[in-house]
Design an enzyme around this catalytic site. Structure first.
Site, PDB file in Angstrom:
ATOM      1  N   SER A 170      10.948   7.633  19.952  1.00 12.46           N
ATOM      2  CA  SER A 170      10.599   7.492  18.531  1.00 12.46           C
ATOM      3  C   SER A 170      11.455   6.438  17.842  1.00 12.46           C
ATOM      4  CB  SER A 170      10.760   8.837  17.818  1.00 12.46           C
ATOM      5  OG  SER A 170      12.076   9.320  17.973  1.00 12.46           O
ATOM      6  N   TYR A 190      10.879  24.874  16.859  1.00 16.02           N
ATOM      7  CA  TYR A 190      10.707  23.435  17.017  1.00 16.02           C
ATOM      8  C   TYR A 190       9.834  23.116  18.229  1.00 16.02           C
ATOM      9  CZ  TYR A 190      11.442  18.495  17.750  1.00 16.02           C
ATOM     10  OH  TYR A 190      11.224  17.163  17.931  1.00 16.02           O
ATOM     11  N   ASN A 232      17.529  19.385  16.474  1.00 15.66           N
ATOM     12  CA  ASN A 232      16.497  20.062  15.690  1.00 15.66           C
ATOM     13  C   ASN A 232      16.877  20.209  14.215  1.00 15.66           C
ATOM     14  OD1 ASN A 232      15.319  20.222  18.142  1.00 15.66           O
ATOM     15  ND2 ASN A 232      15.456  22.462  18.351  1.00 15.66           N
ATOM     16  N   LYS A 281       6.816  11.718  11.226  1.00  9.25           N
ATOM     17  CA  LYS A 281       7.533  10.604  10.598  1.00  9.25           C
ATOM     18  C   LYS A 281       6.662   9.441  10.162  1.00  9.25           C
ATOM     19  CE  LYS A 281      11.543  12.107  12.830  1.00  9.25           C
ATOM     20  NZ  LYS A 281      10.660  13.181  13.368  1.00  9.25           N
ATOM     21  N   ASN A 292     -12.068 -12.012  -5.983  1.00  9.65           N
ATOM     22  CA  ASN A 292     -12.215 -10.598  -5.616  1.00  9.65           C
ATOM     23  C   ASN A 292     -10.997  -9.758  -5.991  1.00  9.65           C
ATOM     24  OD1 ASN A 292     -14.741 -11.085  -4.469  1.00  9.65           O
ATOM     25  ND2 ASN A 292     -13.832 -11.648  -2.491  1.00  9.65           N
ATOM     26  N   THR A 343     -19.266   8.391 -19.644  1.00  5.10           N
ATOM     27  CA  THR A 343     -19.423   9.585 -18.812  1.00  5.10           C
ATOM     28  C   THR A 343     -20.643   9.292 -17.945  1.00  5.10           C
ATOM     29  OG1 THR A 343     -20.880  10.720 -20.372  1.00  5.10           O
ATOM     30  CG2 THR A 343     -18.528  11.175 -20.595  1.00  5.10           C
ATOM     31  N   HIS A 344     -20.650   9.799 -16.747  1.00  7.57           N
ATOM     32  CA  HIS A 344     -21.739   9.493 -15.793  1.00  7.57           C
ATOM     33  C   HIS A 344     -21.897   7.982 -15.594  1.00  7.57           C
ATOM     34  CE1 HIS A 344     -23.171  13.691 -16.471  1.00  7.57           C
ATOM     35  NE2 HIS A 344     -22.776  13.421 -17.703  1.00  7.57           N
ATOM     36  N   GLU A 359      -8.720  -2.913  -4.640  1.00  4.10           N
ATOM     37  CA  GLU A 359      -9.518  -2.258  -3.592  1.00  4.10           C
ATOM     38  C   GLU A 359      -8.613  -1.665  -2.519  1.00  4.10           C
ATOM     39  OE1 GLU A 359     -13.602  -4.796  -3.360  1.00  4.10           O
ATOM     40  OE2 GLU A 359     -11.764  -5.889  -2.981  1.00  4.10           O
ATOM     41  N   SER A 408     -13.073 -15.765  -1.454  1.00  6.11           N
ATOM     42  CA  SER A 408     -13.961 -15.504  -0.324  1.00  6.11           C
ATOM     43  C   SER A 408     -13.957 -16.717   0.594  1.00  6.11           C
ATOM     44  CB  SER A 408     -15.369 -15.236  -0.854  1.00  6.11           C
ATOM     45  OG  SER A 408     -16.339 -15.644   0.077  1.00  6.11           O
ATOM     46  N   LYS A 451     -16.302 -16.886  -5.797  1.00  5.43           N
ATOM     47  CA  LYS A 451     -15.775 -15.529  -5.867  1.00  5.43           C
ATOM     48  C   LYS A 451     -14.307 -15.414  -6.194  1.00  5.43           C
ATOM     49  CE  LYS A 451     -17.535 -12.186  -4.426  1.00  5.43           C
ATOM     50  NZ  LYS A 451     -17.868 -11.070  -3.540  1.00  5.43           N
ATOM     51  N   GLN A 491       7.804  15.462  15.944  1.00  9.96           N
ATOM     52  CA  GLN A 491       8.229  14.063  15.857  1.00  9.96           C
ATOM     53  C   GLN A 491       7.147  13.215  15.173  1.00  9.96           C
ATOM     54  OE1 GLN A 491      10.636  12.327  19.060  1.00  9.96           O
ATOM     55  NE2 GLN A 491       8.902  10.996  19.476  1.00  9.96           N
TER      56      GLN A 491
HETATM   57  N1  ARG Z   1      13.099  12.759  17.754  1.00  8.86           N
HETATM   58  C1  ARG Z   1      12.951  14.155  17.536  1.00  8.86           C
HETATM   59  C2  ARG Z   1      12.018  14.409  16.354  1.00  8.86           C
HETATM   60  O1  ARG Z   1      11.803  13.511  15.629  1.00  8.86           O
HETATM   61  C3  ARG Z   1      14.263  14.768  17.229  1.00  8.86           C
HETATM   62  C4  ARG Z   1      14.410  16.187  17.631  1.00  8.86           C
HETATM   63  C5  ARG Z   1      14.320  16.314  19.084  1.00  8.86           C
HETATM   64  N2  ARG Z   1      14.679  17.630  19.518  1.00  8.86           N
HETATM   65  C6  ARG Z   1      14.408  18.026  20.761  1.00  8.86           C
HETATM   66  N3  ARG Z   1      14.808  19.175  21.062  1.00  8.86           N
HETATM   67  N4  ARG Z   1      13.748  17.281  21.584  1.00  8.86           N
HETATM   68  O2  ARG Z   1      11.515  15.488  16.177  1.00  8.86           O
END
Ligand code: ARG
Length: 461
Positions: free
Chosen positions: A23, A317, A110, A325, A285, A155-156, A290, A277, A283, A322
């Site tokens: 990660s 956990y 964890n 994120k 835009n 409205t509408h 958007e 465009s 154009k 993971q």
């Molecule tokens: N990279 C892991 C996460 O984002 C960290 C925790 C990992 N813990 C484990 N026991 N593998 O969740």
């Protein structure tokens, strides 16, 4: 050391697995919080005599060095070291030797990862709250500027009634106020120390969680170690509340896009916030707006992604977590950029006053005012409504607008119509006539503007 957990294994990890499980490409951005948390943890370990203060000092200065290396671009993040936590830990050990191996006492990745996330989110919520405030101020100055601009409201998506354009800008502030309030509540949920839950069960070491909480400015510590490492409610809460915020920004985008079309022609977006465009030279835009609308869909997706991620997870956990994120990080970026873009677009928005005037007068938008005119003279509302309906039908048949009706024609519908009805049909009179709290009447709007100004000035001190 290649891995923090290599002891139990007798084979090298498959390369594809390393790549798949790593990660570091996205959680490296947590480095600052990870180091901040580790420093607090090391200080506590020393205070509780789990490690010596000399050891803590070594660890802390090593961590600070690593931070400097990361910030100057010298640090090499390694994919095979999995994540930000072990990248920092292994390089600490490389840097300060054996003593570095003591840092992870009474801690687990964890609870560490949740600490990082909470520290990250605390800072980012503050950033977002500041951006919301900034945007609200932009709306407020537009409201002051456009107080006397009479504007069509719908409205509408059909022409409804004239309003002061300021009323529209204040509506945006009102929605943002609720967003702000919700995010403040999220902040409180985020603001709880998870560290000390360890892997899931707590620890046999005599740690002092309150000390860590104080060091990191957490007013509370989590109360159940299983829940601490298993839940991501605070992330979902943030995504849910930012989804609503984006919903507001997206509806605003939709209005501005519509108003800027040739067909509506009420506003002109600044060239700096539009694109062209590749094939149609005429154009201009509204791509930026958007994309705010489009990226809102992504944020919703991230919310659904987290809800789905969590719903079937066994306690506590699991590595699935993971995956919280990228959705979280991306949402933060989208929300911040969208807010910032609006603070730039809005001051430069041009009003097409002639067109606005034409839309307002070549319409029936003040028909409700004519209806009220009769009702105020004692005719039951439903009957006034009926009479006014007849007037509209007549105008449509004659292909004229309300402003074109003579007093004589008005009188032919009801004897109560007097000279003053010719004033009542004017859009600005319609707005001026509004008296109710929360309505578009100018006195009311001025009051609201004053209230916001006062509140924000007070907050500054
Ligand atoms: N990279 C892991 C996460 O984002 C960290 C925790 C990992 N813990 C484990 N026991 N593998 O969740």
């Amino acid at each position: 050391m290649r891995k923090i957990w290599q002891g139990r294994f007798s084979k090298e990890t498959d390369k594809l697995v390393e790549e798949f499980t790593s990660s570091i490409s996205f959680d490296a951005r947590l480095y600052k919080y990870d180091i901040q948390g580790s420093i607090a943890h090391a200080k506590m370990l020393a205070k509780c005599r789990i490690i010596s203060s000399k050891e803590a000092q070594k660890i802390i200065s090593g961590l600070k060095q690593i931070q400097k290396e990361i910030e100057s671009g010298k640090f090499e993040f390694k994919l095979e070291r999995e994540d930000i936590h072990s990248n920092i830990e292994i390089s600490l050990i490389e840097k300060i030797g054996e003593v570095g191996k003591k840092l992870h006492t009474a801690r687990s990745r964890n609870d560490q990862v949740i600490l990082d996330l909470r520290l990250f989110l605390r800072e980012e919520i503050e950033n977002i709250l500041n951006l919301i405030q900034g945007l609200q101020k932009v709306f407020l100055s537009r409201a002051e500027e456009d107080l006397e601009v009479i504007f069509p409201a719908y409205t509408h998506l059909q022409q409804a009634q004239p309003i002061s354009l300021a009323h529209y800008w204040l509506a945006q502030i009102t929605a943002l106020e609720r967003d702000e309030e919700r995010l403040r509540k999220t902040y409180q949920q985020v603001n709880v120390l998870p560290l000390g839950a360890c892997a899931l069960a707590g620890t046999s070491f005599p740690i002092d969680r309150k000390l860590v909480a104080e060091e990191l400015n957490f007013p509370a510590i989590s109360t159940n170690s299983l829940d601490t490492v298993a839940e991501r409610d605070f992330v979902i809460d943030f995504l849910a509340n930012t989804s609503l915020l984006m919903l507001h920004l997206s509806r605003l985008a939709e209005d501005l896009i519509l108003w800027s079309t040739t067909e509506f022609g009420l506003v002109e977006l600044d060239d700096a916030f539009c694109t062209g465009s590749s094939i149609m030279p005429q154009k201009k835009n509204p791509d930026v707006l958007e994309l705010i609308r489009g990226k809102t869909a992504r944020v919703y997706g991230h919310l659904i992604s987290l809800l789905t991620l969590l719903k079937g997870l066994p306690f506590t956990y699991n590595r699935d977590l993971q995956e919280d994120k990228i959705p979280l990080f991306e949402t933060v970026e989208i929300v911040k950029k969208s807010l910032l873009i609006y603070t730039r677009i809005l001051p430069s928005l041009q009003l097409k006053k002639e067109r606005i005037e034409k839309v307002l007068t070549e319409s029936f938008m003040t028909m409700p005012d004519v209806c009220d005119y009769l009702t105020k003279q004692g005719i039951p509302f439903r009957e006034s409504y009926q009479i006014c309906g007849e007037i509209v039908k007549y105008c449509l048949f004659k292909k004229i607008f309300l402003k074109d009706l003579s007093l004589k024609e008005f009188k032919s519908f009801h004897p109560y119509f007097k000279e003053d009805v010719l004033e009542v049909v004017k859009p600005e009179k319609s707005v001026q006539a509004k008296k109710s709290a929360g309505g578009t009447g100018l006195t009311e709007i001025r009051k609201v503007i004053r209230r916001y100004k006062k509140r924000w000035e007070k907050n500054k001190n």
